[in-house]
Design a protein around this motif. Structure first.
Motif, short mmCIF file in Angstrom:
data_model
loop_
_atom_site.label_atom_id
_atom_site.label_comp_id
_atom_site.label_asym_id
_atom_site.label_seq_id
_atom_site.Cartn_x
_atom_site.Cartn_y
_atom_site.Cartn_z
N ALA A 33 -3.98 3.98 3.54
CA ALA A 33 -2.95 4.68 2.78
C ALA A 33 -2.55 3.80 1.61
CB ALA A 33 -1.74 4.99 3.66
N MET A 34 -2.39 4.41 0.46
CA MET A 34 -2.02 3.68 -0.75
C MET A 34 -0.80 4.35 -1.37
SD MET A 34 -4.42 1.33 -1.15
CE MET A 34 -4.15 0.83 -2.85
N ALA A 35 -0.08 3.59 -2.17
CA ALA A 35 1.10 4.16 -2.82
C ALA A 35 1.30 3.54 -4.19
CB ALA A 35 2.34 3.94 -1.96
N TRP A 36 1.93 4.31 -5.05
CA TRP A 36 2.41 3.83 -6.34
C TRP A 36 3.93 3.69 -6.26
CZ3 TRP A 36 -0.01 1.92 -10.51
CH2 TRP A 36 -1.39 2.16 -10.65
N TYR A 37 4.43 2.57 -6.79
CA TYR A 37 5.85 2.30 -6.82
C TYR A 37 6.28 2.11 -8.28
CZ TYR A 37 4.98 0.92 -1.95
OH TYR A 37 4.60 0.91 -0.63
N ARG A 38 7.56 2.17 -8.50
CA ARG A 38 8.08 1.80 -9.82
C ARG A 38 9.44 1.14 -9.66
NH1 ARG A 38 9.29 7.76 -12.52
NH2 ARG A 38 11.13 8.31 -11.26
N GLN A 39 9.73 0.28 -10.61
CA GLN A 39 11.01 -0.40 -10.62
C GLN A 39 11.53 -0.46 -12.04
OE1 GLN A 39 11.14 -4.31 -8.79
NE2 GLN A 39 13.34 -4.13 -8.46
N ALA A 40 12.66 0.18 -12.26
CA ALA A 40 13.31 0.16 -13.56
C ALA A 40 14.32 -1.00 -13.58
CB ALA A 40 14.01 1.48 -13.82
N PRO A 41 14.68 -1.48 -14.76
CA PRO A 41 15.63 -2.60 -14.85
C PRO A 41 16.93 -2.28 -14.13
CG PRO A 41 14.60 -2.20 -16.97
CD PRO A 41 14.16 -1.09 -16.08
N GLY A 42 17.37 -3.20 -13.28
CA GLY A 42 18.63 -3.02 -12.57
C GLY A 42 18.56 -2.07 -11.39
N LYS A 43 17.37 -1.58 -11.08
CA LYS A 43 17.23 -0.62 -9.97
C LYS A 43 16.27 -1.17 -8.93
CE LYS A 43 18.27 3.61 -12.53
NZ LYS A 43 17.83 5.01 -12.82
N VAL A 47 9.26 4.37 -4.14
CA VAL A 47 7.94 4.97 -4.00
C VAL A 47 7.86 6.20 -4.88
CG1 VAL A 47 6.28 6.01 -2.45
CG2 VAL A 47 7.71 4.12 -1.65
N VAL A 48 6.84 6.26 -5.69
CA VAL A 48 6.64 7.40 -6.58
C VAL A 48 5.68 8.41 -5.95
CG1 VAL A 48 5.73 8.10 -8.82
CG2 VAL A 48 7.08 6.02 -8.63
N ALA A 49 4.58 7.90 -5.40
CA ALA A 49 3.57 8.77 -4.82
C ALA A 49 2.77 7.99 -3.80
CB ALA A 49 2.63 9.30 -5.91
N SER A 50 2.26 8.69 -2.80
CA SER A 50 1.42 8.05 -1.79
C SER A 50 0.27 8.97 -1.43
CB SER A 50 2.24 7.70 -0.55
OG SER A 50 2.76 8.86 0.05
N ILE A 51 -0.79 8.34 -0.93
CA ILE A 51 -1.95 9.10 -0.50
C ILE A 51 -2.46 8.47 0.79
CG2 ILE A 51 -3.48 7.76 -2.03
CD1 ILE A 51 -5.15 10.39 -2.31
N SER A 52 -2.68 9.29 1.81
CA SER A 52 -3.10 8.77 3.10
C SER A 52 -4.60 8.50 3.10
CB SER A 52 -2.75 9.77 4.20
OG SER A 52 -3.60 10.91 4.10
N SER A 53 -5.08 7.90 4.19
CA SER A 53 -6.51 7.66 4.32
C SER A 53 -7.26 8.99 4.36
CB SER A 53 -6.81 6.86 5.59
OG SER A 53 -6.28 7.52 6.72
N TYR A 59 5.00 13.00 -2.87
CA TYR A 59 5.59 12.60 -4.15
C TYR A 59 7.12 12.54 -4.04
CZ TYR A 59 0.97 13.77 -5.90
OH TYR A 59 -0.38 13.82 -6.10
N ALA A 60 7.69 11.64 -4.82
CA ALA A 60 9.14 11.64 -4.96
C ALA A 60 9.54 12.94 -5.66
CB ALA A 60 9.59 10.44 -5.78
N PHE A 67 3.25 14.30 -11.67
CA PHE A 67 2.38 13.17 -11.35
C PHE A 67 1.38 13.57 -10.28
CE2 PHE A 67 5.48 9.41 -12.40
CZ PHE A 67 5.70 9.97 -13.66
N THR A 68 0.18 12.98 -10.36
CA THR A 68 -0.86 13.21 -9.37
C THR A 68 -1.51 11.89 -8.98
OG1 THR A 68 -1.33 15.39 -10.32
CG2 THR A 68 -2.98 14.46 -8.83
N ILE A 69 -1.53 11.61 -7.69
CA ILE A 69 -2.19 10.40 -7.18
C ILE A 69 -3.55 10.79 -6.64
CG2 ILE A 69 -1.15 10.63 -4.88
CD1 ILE A 69 -1.02 7.56 -4.75
N SER A 70 -4.54 9.91 -6.87
CA SER A 70 -5.89 10.21 -6.38
C SER A 70 -6.63 8.91 -6.12
CB SER A 70 -6.65 11.06 -7.39
OG SER A 70 -6.80 10.38 -8.62
N LYS A 71 -7.72 9.00 -5.38
CA LYS A 71 -8.56 7.85 -5.10
C LYS A 71 -9.95 8.12 -5.64
CE LYS A 71 -6.59 6.60 -0.55
NZ LYS A 71 -6.92 6.47 0.89
N ASP A 72 -10.58 7.08 -6.15
CA ASP A 72 -11.99 7.13 -6.53
C ASP A 72 -12.70 6.14 -5.61
OD1 ASP A 72 -14.53 6.67 -7.62
OD2 ASP A 72 -13.83 7.14 -9.64
#
Length: 115
Positions: A33-43, A47-53, A59-60, A67-72
């Motif tokens: 499983a993989m995920a994309w995260y984000r962090q804004a200043p002061g925050k 987790v923005v998006a995740s994709i399982s095995s 998605y948040a 947004f779309t998460i994908s694997k290659d």
């Protein structure tokens, strides 16, 4: 050795698009499983998006439909396609994986959305 390297960030106007890449080494993204995260200043990082095995995605609420998460599997890379970007999407984006009992993140890539 697990390594995650993000790329594809930059400066874009509101309404624009970017595609982020996360090149993985040391493990096979297909099996994890993989995920994309984000962090804004002061925050806190979020987790923005995740994709399982198995390819199931989550998605948040703030990015659903944009947004779309994908694997290659051939490239051992995870992507985040970001459309209809908003100024509030401005943050450092990083990918992550839980492997061998711990979390790993890349160094991140800056996304800045101007109004």
């Amino acid at each position: 050795q697990v390594r995650l390297v993000e790329s594809g960030g930059g400066l874009v106007q509101a309404g624009g698009s970017l595609r982020l890449s996360c090149a993985a080494s040391g493990f096979i993204v297909t099996n994890k499983a993989m995920a994309w995260y984000r962090q804004a200043p002061g925050k806190q990082r979020e987790v923005v998006a995740s994709i399982s095995s198995g390819g199931y995605t989550n998605y948040a609420d703030s990015v659903k439909g944009r947004f779309t998460i994908s694997k290659d599997n051939a490239q051992n890379t995870v992507y985040l396609q970001m459309n209809s970007l908003k100024p509030e999407d401005t943050a450092v984006y990083s990918c992550g994986v839980f492997y061998t009992g711990r979390n790993y993140w890349g160094q991140g890539t800056q996304v800045t959305v101007s109004s």
